[in-house]
Scaffold this active site. Structure first.
Site, mmCIF file in Angstrom:
data_model
loop_
_atom_site.group_PDB
_atom_site.id
_atom_site.type_symbol
_atom_site.label_atom_id
_atom_site.label_comp_id
_atom_site.label_asym_id
_atom_site.label_seq_id
_atom_site.Cartn_x
_atom_site.Cartn_y
_atom_site.Cartn_z
ATOM 1 C CE LYS A 119 -4.429 -1.714 1.533
ATOM 2 N NZ LYS A 119 -5.569 -1.560 2.416
ATOM 3 C CE LYS A 144 -5.381 -8.515 -1.934
ATOM 4 N NZ LYS A 144 -5.641 -8.012 -0.584
ATOM 5 C CE LYS A 151 -12.922 -4.458 0.114
ATOM 6 N NZ LYS A 151 -11.776 -4.265 0.999
HETATM 7 P P1 TYM Z 1 -10.335 -6.651 3.168
HETATM 8 O O1 TYM Z 1 -11.429 -5.667 3.286
HETATM 9 O O2 TYM Z 1 -9.193 -6.346 2.255
HETATM 10 O O3 TYM Z 1 -10.917 -8.039 2.705
HETATM 11 C C1 TYM Z 1 -11.992 -8.654 3.386
HETATM 12 C C2 TYM Z 1 -11.801 -10.161 3.397
HETATM 13 O O4 TYM Z 1 -11.699 -10.668 2.062
HETATM 14 C C3 TYM Z 1 -10.522 -11.457 1.938
HETATM 15 N N1 TYM Z 1 -9.979 -11.291 0.579
HETATM 16 C C4 TYM Z 1 -9.730 -12.298 -0.267
HETATM 17 N N2 TYM Z 1 -9.887 -13.629 -0.161
HETATM 18 C C5 TYM Z 1 -9.543 -14.382 -1.219
HETATM 19 N N3 TYM Z 1 -9.064 -13.866 -2.376
HETATM 20 C C6 TYM Z 1 -8.894 -12.544 -2.526
HETATM 21 N N4 TYM Z 1 -8.439 -12.050 -3.672
HETATM 22 C C7 TYM Z 1 -9.239 -11.688 -1.440
HETATM 23 N N5 TYM Z 1 -9.208 -10.342 -1.260
HETATM 24 C C8 TYM Z 1 -9.662 -10.122 -0.011
HETATM 25 C C9 TYM Z 1 -9.569 -10.908 2.988
HETATM 26 O O5 TYM Z 1 -8.595 -11.855 3.337
HETATM 27 C C10 TYM Z 1 -10.508 -10.581 4.120
HETATM 28 O O6 TYM Z 1 -10.784 -11.736 4.881
HETATM 29 N N6 TYM Z 1 -7.572 -6.104 7.278
HETATM 30 C C11 TYM Z 1 -8.786 -6.692 6.757
HETATM 31 C C12 TYM Z 1 -10.033 -6.207 7.452
HETATM 32 C C13 TYM Z 1 -10.022 -6.357 8.934
HETATM 33 C C14 TYM Z 1 -10.174 -7.587 9.642
HETATM 34 C C15 TYM Z 1 -10.141 -7.223 11.021
HETATM 35 C C16 TYM Z 1 -10.316 -8.915 9.249
HETATM 36 C C17 TYM Z 1 -9.909 -5.373 9.858
HETATM 37 N N7 TYM Z 1 -9.981 -5.892 11.105
HETATM 38 C C18 TYM Z 1 -10.241 -8.193 12.020
HETATM 39 C C19 TYM Z 1 -10.426 -9.871 10.258
HETATM 40 C C20 TYM Z 1 -10.385 -9.513 11.608
HETATM 41 C C21 TYM Z 1 -8.901 -6.334 5.292
HETATM 42 O O7 TYM Z 1 -8.298 -5.411 4.801
HETATM 43 O O8 TYM Z 1 -9.801 -7.059 4.606
#
Ligand code: TYM
Length: 336
Positions: free
Chosen positions: A115, A198, A201
């Site tokens: 990032k 990966k 979004k």
């Molecule tokens: P975020 O918003 O980027 O993504 C949300 C969830 O989607 C999963 N994910 C994927 N899984 C498979 N293939 C992909 N290409 C892919 N892109 C995203 C992520 O692994 C995630 O599970 N830091 C976290 C948000 C967060 C969080 C937490 C998660 C904040 N606090 C506490 C768990 C527990 C994040 O940026 O997710």
């Protein structure tokens, strides 16, 4: 621990329109825990502002993400669905854990490095300490298990290290959480444009991602354009990253194994296969999209869920907060 149930926590950032990576890697799996565990599913808006957001869009996406939680099958009666910034304990514990997280640990986080590269003009302190806030989200509720996609594994390891460090200094305070990452390839859905990267979004190339809310014809078109290779065989061989990714997606939506997919498409071309993946994806998402549309017309209902979720989460967070405050030597909070 909540009453006699173990705790599950996860979160998604409202930082863009959710992709099928978010859906297959995380969201789709959330409901499986609802019966057996006390589940907290959070829309993590505080994490989202580590990257500059358009305020009106952030607000809209916060509602949308909550609506998608419900549309994906999370019953608000059986899960605590809430918005992170509505519960003050997240930021409070986040600050405290900043002081128990090392500069060196945070510097090693690959998401921070990625990032920082993408947002070179805004490498703010929040982007750097992001994983400590994520640890706070999880530890605040004495979480045992965190269902996430593969890309969050490193952050989870850090959360465990911080919990263990704190426990070592002050005696048992936090449950040390376990990640729950799908064993299937759905835990890592790759970009349709660059299948070694990966699916994200925030990708600016619209052909790289399929969004949960994309229309059927858009989904089919995006899969048609997916980057593959110059061969013709549909199989999971090394070097065939694009095809393997499509097989993972098709498998995740249909429940078929790689062997079954190879058999189904033996002797058939990439065109046929891509169409089948697009159709399977569009078919699976159609009911989620319909329910989402219905929910977005009822903002009042969504606000009721936000209120109920925030009240429950806040109430449940107080025990850990007061324990932590006591252990580190803060005075008792006056009631006002
Ligand atoms: P975020 O918003 O980027 O993504 C949300 C969830 O989607 C999963 N994910 C994927 N899984 C498979 N293939 C992909 N290409 C892919 N892109 C995203 C992520 O692994 C995630 O599970 N830091 C976290 C948000 C967060 C969080 C937490 C998660 C904040 N606090 C506490 C768990 C527990 C994040 O940026 O997710």
């Amino acid at each position: 621990m909540y009453k006699d149930k173990k705790v599950v926590f996860s979160g998604i950032q409202p930082s863009g329109q959710l992709t099928i990576g978010n859906y297959l890697g995380a969201l789709k799996n959330f409901k499986e825990f609802s019966e057996e565990y006390r589940c907290y599913y959070c829309v993590v808006d505080e994490h989202a502002i580590t990257v500059r957001q358009n305020p009106a869009e952030l607000r809209r996406r916060t509602y949308e993400t909550l609506a998608l939680y419900i549309a994906a099958g999370l019953d608000p009666e059986k899960n605590v669905l809430f918005v992170q910034s509505h519960v003050p304990g997240h930021a409070e514990l986040g600050w405290i854990l900043d002081c128990y997280t090392m500069f060196g640990e945070l510097s090693r986080m690959t998401q921070f490095k990625d990032k920082s590269r993408k947002n070179a003009d805004n490498i703010n302190a929040g982007l750097f300490t992001y994983p400590a806030l994520m640890a706070a989200d999880i530890l605040l509720y004495q979480t045992e298990m965190v269902p996430v996609g593969h890309d969050q594994k490193q952050h989870l390891e850090l959360a465990r290290d911080v919990a263990e460090r704190f426990n070592q200094i002050y005696g048992d305070t936090f449950i040390v959480p376990e990640p729950f990452i799908n064993k299937t390839p759905a835990a890592r859905i790759m970009s349709l444009a660059e299948p070694t990267k990966k699916m994200s979004k925030s990708d600016e190339n619209e052909n790289a991602t399929v969004r949960i809310l994309d229309e059927r014809d858009v989904i089919i078109k995006k899969f048609k354009r997916a980057v593959t290779d110059s061969e013709t065989e549909i199989c999971a061989r090394e070097g065939k990253d694009g095809i393997i990714n499509l097989m993972s997606i098709y498998g995740a939506f249909t429940g078929k194994t790689f062997e079954e997919i190879e058999r189904e498409f033996a002797g058939r071309g990439y065109g046929d296969f891509k169409l089948a993946v697009g159709e399977a994806c569009a078919d699976a998402l159609a009911p989620v999209q319909a329910e989402f549309k219905r929910l977005m017309q009822d903002k009042k209902y969504l606000e009721e869920i936000m209120l109920k979720g925030a009240m429950e989460a806040h109430h449940d967070s107080l025990r850990t907060m007061s324990k932590v405050r006591r252990k580190i030597g803060f005075t008792e909070k006056p009631r006002f």
